[in-house]
Design a protein around this motif. Structure first.
Motif, PDB file in Angstrom:
ATOM      1  N   TRP A 274     -12.339   3.022  28.543  1.00  0.00           N
ATOM      2  CA  TRP A 274     -12.182   1.671  29.076  1.00  0.00           C
ATOM      3  C   TRP A 274     -11.292   1.645  30.310  1.00  0.00           C
ATOM      4  CZ3 TRP A 274      -7.433  -1.202  28.553  1.00  0.00           C
ATOM      5  CH2 TRP A 274      -6.423  -0.526  27.863  1.00  0.00           C
ATOM      6  N   VAL A 275     -11.491   0.599  31.104  1.00  0.00           N
ATOM      7  CA  VAL A 275     -10.673   0.299  32.270  1.00  0.00           C
ATOM      8  C   VAL A 275     -10.048  -1.059  32.014  1.00  0.00           C
ATOM      9  CG1 VAL A 275     -10.670  -0.210  34.749  1.00  0.00           C
ATOM     10  CG2 VAL A 275     -12.235   1.503  33.853  1.00  0.00           C
ATOM     11  N   ARG A 276      -8.738  -1.158  32.191  1.00  0.00           N
ATOM     12  CA  ARG A 276      -8.070  -2.448  31.998  1.00  0.00           C
ATOM     13  C   ARG A 276      -8.420  -3.380  33.148  1.00  0.00           C
ATOM     14  NH1 ARG A 276      -2.189  -2.033  30.533  1.00  0.00           N
ATOM     15  NH2 ARG A 276      -3.189  -1.551  28.581  1.00  0.00           N
ATOM     16  N   LEU A 277      -8.940  -4.564  32.824  1.00  0.00           N
ATOM     17  CA  LEU A 277      -9.276  -5.580  33.820  1.00  0.00           C
ATOM     18  C   LEU A 277      -7.979  -6.189  34.338  1.00  0.00           C
ATOM     19  CD1 LEU A 277     -11.561  -7.247  35.171  1.00  0.00           C
ATOM     20  CD2 LEU A 277     -11.268  -8.899  33.322  1.00  0.00           C
ATOM     21  N   PRO A 278      -7.702  -6.078  35.627  1.00  0.00           N
ATOM     22  CA  PRO A 278      -6.463  -6.652  36.153  1.00  0.00           C
ATOM     23  C   PRO A 278      -6.598  -8.180  36.303  1.00  0.00           C
ATOM     24  CG  PRO A 278      -7.721  -5.685  37.936  1.00  0.00           C
ATOM     25  CD  PRO A 278      -8.480  -5.393  36.659  1.00  0.00           C
ATOM     26  N   PRO A 279      -5.462  -8.900  36.306  1.00  0.00           N
ATOM     27  CA  PRO A 279      -5.526 -10.356  36.470  1.00  0.00           C
ATOM     28  C   PRO A 279      -6.004 -10.760  37.865  1.00  0.00           C
ATOM     29  CG  PRO A 279      -3.245  -9.595  36.378  1.00  0.00           C
ATOM     30  CD  PRO A 279      -4.125  -8.408  36.103  1.00  0.00           C
ATOM     31  N   ALA A 280      -5.842  -9.877  38.835  1.00  0.00           N
ATOM     32  CA  ALA A 280      -6.308 -10.128  40.208  1.00  0.00           C
ATOM     33  C   ALA A 280      -6.832  -8.808  40.763  1.00  0.00           C
ATOM     34  CB  ALA A 280      -5.152 -10.637  41.055  1.00  0.00           C
ATOM     35  N   PRO A 281      -7.719  -8.851  41.755  1.00  0.00           N
ATOM     36  CA  PRO A 281      -8.248  -7.595  42.331  1.00  0.00           C
ATOM     37  C   PRO A 281      -7.115  -6.674  42.790  1.00  0.00           C
ATOM     38  CG  PRO A 281      -9.464  -9.471  43.169  1.00  0.00           C
ATOM     39  CD  PRO A 281      -8.292 -10.038  42.407  1.00  0.00           C
ATOM     40  N   ARG A 282      -7.274  -5.400  42.493  1.00  0.00           N
ATOM     41  CA  ARG A 282      -6.275  -4.381  42.856  1.00  0.00           C
ATOM     42  C   ARG A 282      -6.976  -3.180  43.476  1.00  0.00           C
ATOM     43  NH1 ARG A 282      -1.690  -5.500  38.924  1.00  0.00           N
ATOM     44  NH2 ARG A 282      -1.700  -7.707  39.307  1.00  0.00           N
ATOM     45  N   PRO A 283      -6.278  -2.453  44.360  1.00  0.00           N
ATOM     46  CA  PRO A 283      -6.876  -1.252  44.958  1.00  0.00           C
ATOM     47  C   PRO A 283      -6.809  -0.030  44.042  1.00  0.00           C
ATOM     48  CG  PRO A 283      -4.714  -1.613  45.879  1.00  0.00           C
ATOM     49  CD  PRO A 283      -5.000  -2.787  44.965  1.00  0.00           C
ATOM     50  N   MET A 284      -6.058  -0.158  42.914  1.00  0.00           N
ATOM     51  CA  MET A 284      -5.884   0.974  42.016  1.00  0.00           C
ATOM     52  C   MET A 284      -5.910   0.472  40.566  1.00  0.00           C
ATOM     53  SD  MET A 284      -2.759   3.743  41.977  1.00  0.00           S
ATOM     54  CE  MET A 284      -2.585   3.500  43.717  1.00  0.00           C
ATOM     55  N   LEU A 285      -6.715   1.119  39.739  1.00  0.00           N
ATOM     56  CA  LEU A 285      -6.829   0.766  38.326  1.00  0.00           C
ATOM     57  C   LEU A 285      -6.637   2.026  37.492  1.00  0.00           C
ATOM     58  CD1 LEU A 285     -10.031  -1.426  38.715  1.00  0.00           C
ATOM     59  CD2 LEU A 285      -7.695  -2.258  38.450  1.00  0.00           C
ATOM     60  N   ALA A 286      -6.524   1.853  36.176  1.00  0.00           N
ATOM     61  CA  ALA A 286      -6.349   3.004  35.286  1.00  0.00           C
ATOM     62  C   ALA A 286      -7.467   3.026  34.251  1.00  0.00           C
ATOM     63  CB  ALA A 286      -4.987   2.938  34.595  1.00  0.00           C
ATOM     64  N   GLY A 287      -7.921   4.225  33.914  1.00  0.00           N
ATOM     65  CA  GLY A 287      -8.958   4.422  32.907  1.00  0.00           C
ATOM     66  C   GLY A 287      -8.413   5.200  31.728  1.00  0.00           C
ATOM     67  N   PHE A 288      -8.898   4.843  30.523  1.00  0.00           N
ATOM     68  CA  PHE A 288      -8.397   5.436  29.293  1.00  0.00           C
ATOM     69  C   PHE A 288      -9.551   5.811  28.373  1.00  0.00           C
ATOM     70  CE2 PHE A 288      -5.569   2.019  30.792  1.00  0.00           C
ATOM     71  CZ  PHE A 288      -4.461   2.773  31.152  1.00  0.00           C
ATOM     72  N   GLY A 289      -9.259   6.483  27.289  1.00  0.00           N
ATOM     73  CA  GLY A 289     -10.255   6.876  26.299  1.00  0.00           C
ATOM     74  C   GLY A 289      -9.915   8.245  25.735  1.00  0.00           C
ATOM     75  N   ARG A 290     -10.844   8.796  24.968  1.00  0.00           N
ATOM     76  CA  ARG A 290     -10.646  10.117  24.369  1.00  0.00           C
ATOM     77  C   ARG A 290     -11.688  11.072  24.940  1.00  0.00           C
ATOM     78  NH1 ARG A 290     -11.387  10.285  18.663  1.00  0.00           N
ATOM     79  NH2 ARG A 290     -13.138   8.958  19.083  1.00  0.00           N
ATOM     80  N   ILE A 291     -11.230  12.178  25.482  1.00  0.00           N
ATOM     81  CA  ILE A 291     -12.143  13.229  25.948  1.00  0.00           C
ATOM     82  C   ILE A 291     -12.341  14.157  24.754  1.00  0.00           C
ATOM     83  CG2 ILE A 291     -12.533  15.099  27.584  1.00  0.00           C
ATOM     84  CD1 ILE A 291     -10.530  13.641  29.454  1.00  0.00           C
ATOM     85  N   ILE A 292     -13.547  14.164  24.204  1.00  0.00           N
ATOM     86  CA  ILE A 292     -13.865  14.921  22.992  1.00  0.00           C
ATOM     87  C   ILE A 292     -14.646  16.177  23.368  1.00  0.00           C
ATOM     88  CG2 ILE A 292     -15.029  14.826  20.752  1.00  0.00           C
ATOM     89  CD1 ILE A 292     -12.892  12.718  20.930  1.00  0.00           C
ATOM     90  N   ASN A 293     -14.241  17.315  22.809  1.00  0.00           N
ATOM     91  CA  ASN A 293     -14.950  18.579  23.033  1.00  0.00           C
ATOM     92  C   ASN A 293     -15.589  19.030  21.720  1.00  0.00           C
ATOM     93  OD1 ASN A 293     -15.914  21.068  23.681  1.00  0.00           O
ATOM     94  ND2 ASN A 293     -13.946  21.956  24.244  1.00  0.00           N
ATOM     95  N   ARG A 294     -16.893  18.834  21.606  1.00  0.00           N
ATOM     96  CA  ARG A 294     -17.650  19.299  20.441  1.00  0.00           C
ATOM     97  C   ARG A 294     -18.327  20.649  20.716  1.00  0.00           C
ATOM     98  NH1 ARG A 294     -18.495  13.706  20.524  1.00  0.00           N
ATOM     99  NH2 ARG A 294     -17.671  12.676  18.664  1.00  0.00           N
ATOM    100  N   CYS A 295     -17.923  21.280  21.799  1.00  0.00           N
ATOM    101  CA  CYS A 295     -18.491  22.571  22.187  1.00  0.00           C
ATOM    102  C   CYS A 295     -17.921  23.687  21.306  1.00  0.00           C
ATOM    103  CB  CYS A 295     -18.168  22.883  23.649  1.00  0.00           C
ATOM    104  SG  CYS A 295     -18.688  21.620  24.827  1.00  0.00           S
ATOM    105  N   ALA A 296     -18.616  24.816  21.282  1.00  0.00           N
ATOM    106  CA  ALA A 296     -18.160  25.976  20.517  1.00  0.00           C
ATOM    107  C   ALA A 296     -16.966  26.647  21.183  1.00  0.00           C
ATOM    108  CB  ALA A 296     -19.305  26.983  20.362  1.00  0.00           C
ATOM    109  N   GLY A 297     -16.794  26.431  22.482  1.00  0.00           N
ATOM    110  CA  GLY A 297     -15.676  27.027  23.211  1.00  0.00           C
ATOM    111  C   GLY A 297     -14.878  25.969  23.948  1.00  0.00           C
ATOM    112  N   ALA A 298     -13.729  26.373  24.451  1.00  0.00           N
ATOM    113  CA  ALA A 298     -12.877  25.469  25.225  1.00  0.00           C
ATOM    114  C   ALA A 298     -13.588  25.059  26.512  1.00  0.00           C
ATOM    115  CB  ALA A 298     -11.554  26.154  25.548  1.00  0.00           C
ATOM    116  N   ARG A 299     -13.277  23.883  27.013  1.00  0.00           N
ATOM    117  CA  ARG A 299     -13.795  23.389  28.286  1.00  0.00           C
ATOM    118  C   ARG A 299     -12.601  22.949  29.115  1.00  0.00           C
ATOM    119  NH1 ARG A 299     -17.367  25.851  26.835  1.00  0.00           N
ATOM    120  NH2 ARG A 299     -19.456  25.236  26.344  1.00  0.00           N
ATOM    121  N   GLU A 300     -12.762  23.012  30.431  1.00  0.00           N
ATOM    122  CA  GLU A 300     -11.670  22.636  31.326  1.00  0.00           C
ATOM    123  C   GLU A 300     -12.185  21.632  32.352  1.00  0.00           C
ATOM    124  OE1 GLU A 300      -7.956  25.058  33.058  1.00  0.00           O
ATOM    125  OE2 GLU A 300      -9.914  25.880  33.577  1.00  0.00           O
ATOM    126  N   LEU A 301     -11.597  20.449  32.327  1.00  0.00           N
ATOM    127  CA  LEU A 301     -11.953  19.384  33.263  1.00  0.00           C
ATOM    128  C   LEU A 301     -11.181  19.622  34.553  1.00  0.00           C
ATOM    129  CD1 LEU A 301     -13.433  16.640  33.559  1.00  0.00           C
ATOM    130  CD2 LEU A 301     -11.361  15.564  32.708  1.00  0.00           C
TER     131      LEU A 301
END
Length: 152
Positions: free
Chosen positions: A39-66
């Protein structure tokens, strides 16, 4: 003597394998990585910078690197972490985020998060923001973040 057209085209096909090879993006190997509850938090007024959140899940057999994140809706997207250092909240960019096999990385306010800069338009609640997660092996994984007033 008549040369068949297929024989003329054969050398071109053999010299240009990239023209018919499958793209590396969104490989099944990479698709075992995903963002859930994004999700992205909806700001009360337009902004040039926002923040995104959530869970990055790895269901792979090996490690992954973002190693990067991008979005067609933002001029720049980067991975950041907020930490308390000597009683002061400090934010720093993260170049690489390893996620262990079967593990997850939690992005939340006050911690690990995505910085979404230079939006192409004002976001509205309920909108879905497309992302592309870029992994160290060059593969790419599509993801989305929902625009919300508060955390899910």
């Amino acid at each position: 003597m008549r040369i068949r057209p297929i024989l003329l085209a054969l050398p071109l096909l053999l010299l240009a394998p990239s023209a018919w090879a499958a793209p590396a993006a969104s490989t099944p190997k990479a698709m075992c990585l995903s963002i859930e509850d994004g999700w992205v938090r909806l700001p009360p007024a337009p902004r040039p910078m926002l923040a995104g959140f959530g869970r990055i899940i790895n269901r792979c057999a090996g490690a992954r690197e973002l190693v990067a994140v991008r979005s067609p809706r933002f001029g720049e997207v980067s991975l950041h972490e907020t930490r308390m250092v000597d009683g002061v909240s400090r934010m720093r960019g993260i170049e690489r985020l390893p996620v262990a096999a079967g593990g997850e990385a939690v992005m939340q306010p006050g911690g690990l998060h995505l910085m979404l800069m230079q939006p192409d338009a004002t976001l509205v609640e309920g909108e879905r923001v497309p992302l592309v997660l870029v992994l160290a092996d060059g593969s790419e994984v599509p993801a989305t973040l929902a625009v919300r007033k508060a955390a899910p």
